[in-house]
Scaffold this active site. Structure first.
Site, short mmCIF file in Angstrom:
data_model
loop_
_atom_site.label_atom_id
_atom_site.label_comp_id
_atom_site.label_asym_id
_atom_site.label_seq_id
_atom_site.Cartn_x
_atom_site.Cartn_y
_atom_site.Cartn_z
N LYS A 22 0.82 -1.18 0.15
CA LYS A 22 -0.04 0.06 -0.10
C LYS A 22 0.90 1.20 0.05
CE LYS A 22 -1.63 1.52 3.86
NZ LYS A 22 -1.27 3.06 4.39
N ASN A 23 1.76 1.55 0.86
CA ASN A 23 2.50 2.59 1.05
C ASN A 23 3.46 2.79 -0.17
OD1 ASN A 23 1.30 3.02 3.46
ND2 ASN A 23 3.13 2.43 4.89
N CYS A 118 -4.92 13.36 12.86
CA CYS A 118 -4.80 12.00 12.62
C CYS A 118 -4.74 11.27 13.87
CB CYS A 118 -3.30 11.66 11.61
SG CYS A 118 -2.84 9.96 11.84
N ARG A 123 1.33 14.78 13.31
CA ARG A 123 2.07 14.20 11.78
C ARG A 123 2.00 15.60 10.86
NH1 ARG A 123 -0.51 8.77 9.61
NH2 ARG A 123 1.64 8.26 8.84
N ASP A 308 4.59 0.12 11.99
CA ASP A 308 3.54 -0.24 11.50
C ASP A 308 3.24 -1.82 11.82
OD1 ASP A 308 2.77 2.00 10.46
OD2 ASP A 308 3.39 1.75 8.28
N ARG A 400 -8.60 -0.03 4.61
CA ARG A 400 -7.64 0.84 4.00
C ARG A 400 -6.37 0.16 3.55
NH1 ARG A 400 -6.23 5.63 7.54
NH2 ARG A 400 -4.86 5.99 5.89
C1 UD1 Z 1 4.75 6.72 6.19
C2 UD1 Z 1 3.79 5.70 6.15
C3 UD1 Z 1 3.32 5.22 7.36
C4 UD1 Z 1 4.53 4.79 8.44
C5 UD1 Z 1 5.36 5.80 8.45
C6 UD1 Z 1 6.56 5.75 9.33
C7 UD1 Z 1 2.96 5.97 3.90
C8 UD1 Z 1 1.84 6.29 3.17
N1 UD1 Z 1 2.72 6.05 5.34
O1 UD1 Z 1 4.23 7.67 6.77
O2 UD1 Z 1 2.26 3.91 7.36
O3 UD1 Z 1 3.75 4.58 9.82
O4 UD1 Z 1 5.86 6.36 7.36
O5 UD1 Z 1 7.16 4.58 8.93
O6 UD1 Z 1 3.97 5.57 3.40
N2 UD1 Z 1 6.98 14.38 10.63
C9 UD1 Z 1 7.37 15.66 10.85
N3 UD1 Z 1 7.00 16.54 10.14
C10 UD1 Z 1 7.01 16.31 8.82
C11 UD1 Z 1 6.94 14.71 8.28
C12 UD1 Z 1 6.99 13.91 9.40
O7 UD1 Z 1 7.42 15.77 12.26
O8 UD1 Z 1 7.00 17.13 7.97
C13 UD1 Z 1 7.19 13.19 11.89
C14 UD1 Z 1 5.50 12.46 11.95
O9 UD1 Z 1 4.72 13.12 12.74
C15 UD1 Z 1 6.27 11.50 12.63
C16 UD1 Z 1 7.47 10.81 11.93
O10 UD1 Z 1 7.84 12.13 11.46
O11 UD1 Z 1 6.38 11.35 13.85
C17 UD1 Z 1 7.17 9.97 10.74
O12 UD1 Z 1 6.63 10.29 9.79
P1 UD1 Z 1 7.04 9.99 8.25
O13 UD1 Z 1 8.10 9.17 8.06
O14 UD1 Z 1 6.94 11.17 7.31
O15 UD1 Z 1 5.62 9.05 7.91
P2 UD1 Z 1 4.48 9.21 6.70
O16 UD1 Z 1 5.47 9.55 5.52
O17 UD1 Z 1 3.54 10.00 7.07
#
Ligand code: UD1
Length: 422
Positions: A22-23, A118, A123, A308, A400
């Site tokens: 999915k991701n 969320c 996030r 995850d 999902r």
């Molecule tokens: C992706 C995955 C999700 C997984 C996560 C961590 C997808 C669609 N989703 O989510 O299933 O749980 O990686 O492996 O691929 N953060 C910030 N600022 C930002 C971006 C992120 O502070 O601009 C923080 C987030 O709040 C979180 C952490 O960084 O605490 C990890 O986020 P990130 O690695 O960006 O996860 P996603 O890409 O949203």
């Protein structure tokens, strides 16, 4: 809304096919925005998140043709009509933010709603924004939307990420393929889904290397072309079904699974007394004794233990011999499954980002509530072990991320069915 009813105690034996990730698919689909030529994705999972991404891309004017029941998708951005990702779609799924980088790169503008709250934490998007600004984008927040422009186009830059964010790495990698000059992403995320995206971008004609390491280097090109790309195996679905026979006995082969996708997870399974063997067909899993042993788990970016799989692992450790400690380092609010597992007889104490799980010999079926995607499936796993019936309500979260969970588990002997919620 549907519920899932699981009656525990039946051993599982047989094969479970693992779908495409999915991701990975959620990052590969927006890559179509980088080119007017068609992008064909195969091994696409059939999930509601994929439908949400399809709806978002269609709202921008992308033509999406589904074949083989959705397993193959041909996406074409030759006749784009909009660069605005609407709140009504973005609020359903955070990964919608992955249109930002590609839109800015090819159209030099994008208006993308902030995803908003969320269930598993705040996030924010700050890492994405800071990175794209380093590449010359001007980004402002107005009316809940990010208004981004890159007059004259994005420029290559050194882009150090303060945290190895998966989404930010994907957005910047896509954006940089069409930027002028060289971009170096430092502290890039190393997840297999990033590797998959980079391979697809390369097939489209991007000059990009370093995937799977902390430094990704991209030399911008004028335009990208057509490509066909198979979506990598879903390591989270894989890890989830690998746990199933640990809950209720038996031996299950997860078809298409490979050890390199789940190395840190398998290390913990081994320490817990679970045998995993790899063959041409996939990964075969069997519990060595009667009960798993307690192990401590800390979630980390890849190649560490994936956040995850934390809920599913916690469900297993509820039944382990001994006391386990789990530390969640990626998301601040990701133990909502704990009180539901307690309703099934588990003994868990949560303090901030840490949980202590005192293993119990058995769980008991109960009505429980799914609060997010991975929490839902952890409750189904717990239900496989529990005495009596477990009713997991609000399973739309499950749809999902898991394709036909009840069909896949019943095919290996589980007593599980989907019913209309009361
Ligand atoms: C992706 C995955 C999700 C997984 C996560 C961590 C997808 C669609 N989703 O989510 O299933 O749980 O990686 O492996 O691929 N953060 C910030 N600022 C930002 C971006 C992120 O502070 O601009 C923080 C987030 O709040 C979180 C952490 O960084 O605490 C990890 O986020 P990130 O690695 O960006 O996860 P996603 O890409 O949203």
């Amino acid at each position: 809304m549907d519920s899932i009813i699981v009656s525990g105690g039946t051993p599982l034996n047989g094969d479970i096919p693992i779908a495409g990730a999915k991701n990975a698919a959620l990052a590969l689909m927006p890559a179509t925005l980088l080119s007017g030529a068609p992008l064909t994705l195969t091994n696409v999972p059939r999930l509601s998140d994929i439908k949400t991404m399809t709806a978002l891309l269609e709202s921008l004017g992308v033509e999406v043709t589904s074949m083989q029941g959705g397993k193959v998708q041909v996406l074409s951005s030759h006749a784009m009509t909009s660069t605005r990702a609407d709140y009504e779609i973005v609020r359903k799924m955070r990964a919608s933010n992955l249109v930002l980088g590609p839109l800015l790169a090819r159209h030099h503008e994008a208006i993308v709603s902030l995803p908003g709250g969320c269930a598993i934490g705040a996030r924010p998007m700050d890492i994405h924004i800071d990175a794209l600004e380093l590449m010359g984008a001007q980004i402002e927040l107005r009316d809940g939307y990010l208004h981004a422009v890159a007059p004259g186009g994005l420029k290559g830059a050194r882009v150090p990420l303060r945290f190895a964010s998966v989404g930010a790495t994907e957005n910047v990698a896509m954006a940089a393929t069409l930027a002028k000059g060289t971009t170096v992403i430092e502290n890039a995320a190393r997840e297999p889904e990033i590797v998959d995206l980079v391979r697809c971008l390369r097939a489209m004609g991007a000059q990009i290397e370093g995937e799977g390491t902390s430094t990704i280097e991209i030399q911008g090109v004028e335009a990208l072309g057509a490509a066909t790309h198979p979506v990598v195996t879903d390591r989270i679905e894989l890890g989830t079904y690998m746990l199933a026979p640990v809950f209720c006995g038996g031996e299950v082969t997860c078809l298409g699974g490979t050890l390199d996708l789940v190395t840190s997870f398998v290390e913990k399974l081994d320490a817990a007394g679970v045998d995993v063997s790899e063959s041409d067909r996939g990964l075969t899993v069997k519990l060595r004794g009667d009960r798993p042993r307690a192990v401590d788990v800390v979630t980390e970016p890849f190649p560490g233990f994936p956040t995850d799989l934390q809920a599913q692992m916690m469900a297993m450790l509820c039944l382990a011999d001994g006391t386990s400690k789990l530390e969640e380092r990626i998301f601040e609010n990701r133990f909502m499954h704990a009180p539901e597992l307690v309703r099934m007889g588990a003994n868990i104490e949560v303090q901030g980002g840490q949980a202590t799980v005192h293993g119990v010999a058995r769980l008991k079926g109960a009505p429980v509530m799914a609060t997010d995607l991975r929490a839902s499936v952890s409750l189904i796993l717990a239900g496989l072990a529990a005495e009596g019936e477990t009713r997991v309500n609000r399973v739309y979260h499950l749809d999902r991320g898991y394709e036909h969970v009840e069909d896949k588990l019943s095919a290996v002997g589980a007593r599980i069915e989907r019913v209309q919620e009361r």
